[in-house]
Scaffold this active site. Structure first.
Site, mmCIF file in Angstrom:
data_model
loop_
_atom_site.group_PDB
_atom_site.id
_atom_site.type_symbol
_atom_site.label_atom_id
_atom_site.label_comp_id
_atom_site.label_asym_id
_atom_site.label_seq_id
_atom_site.Cartn_x
_atom_site.Cartn_y
_atom_site.Cartn_z
ATOM 1 N N HIS A 228 5.290 -13.777 1.355
ATOM 2 C CA HIS A 228 5.427 -12.270 0.844
ATOM 3 C C HIS A 228 6.451 -11.988 -0.522
ATOM 4 C CE1 HIS A 228 4.048 -10.361 4.478
ATOM 5 N NE2 HIS A 228 3.964 -11.726 4.894
ATOM 6 N N ASP B 201 2.321 -8.729 -3.493
ATOM 7 C CA ASP B 201 1.759 -7.855 -2.679
ATOM 8 C C ASP B 201 1.347 -6.701 -3.081
ATOM 9 O OD1 ASP B 201 2.168 -9.822 -0.946
ATOM 10 O OD2 ASP B 201 3.710 -8.851 0.330
#
EC number: 2.7.7.7
Length: 242
Positions: free
Chosen positions: A153, A158
């Site tokens: 992540h 993202d």
């Protein structure tokens, strides 16, 4: 012209109220639903270590963050950038709780006071795909968004993926654009004006079988409600009228 900011954060853990802090903020700008390249990205010193579970998710080491600015040092730049925009976040309650805590620690008002609105793509996805997985990865797979570079992540990556997901989730909104005659076309976007008066829409009446089936359904609903359905009351009023 509408300005939207797709925003994502990475944090030291799961609880802002429990003392966890933001370590990364990524923002991607959309104007008229188009990527502008005017993005923002910050790594932040959270003044505490990340939990082991969080480290496995984002991979951002405590050592890497030690020389990064604290949230208060970038607050003005971030808030000026976000001012008045619609903010798009996946699972907005989580990110907003952390932003509110950081703003509180910096002596600032709550996050919503700086922005026009907040759109939660997780809530949108749950409505569109009830009972299905609606994580960012799941939506990328479902909507054909390439997330092959997402091994860990990261807030900016993202946010970029979420921008594509959001555009795909809301694609149907652009299926037909109608511009009022008085609208100034100098706003920038080139839309084709459609005069709906040129369309002759066919009227397809229900067949006798369809009308009978419909009446049977209404009768069953009326029976189940004890004769309290609105349409039966309206029918009675119409019959009583001279």
């Amino acid at each position: 012209m509408s300005r939207q900011i797709v925003l994502d954060t990475e944090t030291t853990g799961l609880s802002a109220e429990g003392g966890d802090r933001i370590i990364e903020i990524g923002c991607v700008e959309l104007v008229a639903r188009k990527l502008t390249g005017n993005n923002k990205h910050f790594y932040l010193n959270p003044e505490r270590d990340s939990h082991e579970d969080a480290l496995r998710v984002h991979g951002i080491s405590n050592e890497f963050l030690k020389d990064k600015p604290k949230f208060a040092a970038v607050a003005d730049e971030l808030l000026d950038y976000l001012q008045g925009a619609e903010i798009i976040i996946h699972n907005a309650a989580f990110d907003v709780s952390f932003l509110n805590k950081e703003l509180e620690l910096a002596g600032r008002p709550a996050f919503r006071s700086f922005v026009d609105s907040i759109t939660d793509t997780l809530a949108m996805a749950k409505e569109l795909y009830p009972g299905k997985r609606n994580s960012l990865d799941a939506l990328c797979d479902r909507l054909g968004v390439d997330n092959s570079g997402r091994t860990l992540h990261g807030a900016l990556l993202d946010a970029e993926l979420l921008a594509d997901v959001y555009i795909n989730l809301t694609r149907g909104q652009d299926a037909l654009l109608i511009i009022d005659d008085a609208q100034d076309s100098a706003g920038g976007a080139n839309f084709v004006q459609i005069d709906l008066r040129s369309f002759a829409l066919p009227v397809l009446p229900a067949s006798e079988q369809e009308a009978a089936a419909h009446e049977e359904v209404l009768t069953q609903i009326d029976k189940a409600s004890g004769g309290k359905t609105i349409w039966r009351n309206c029918e009675g009023l119409q019959k009583a009228m001279p």
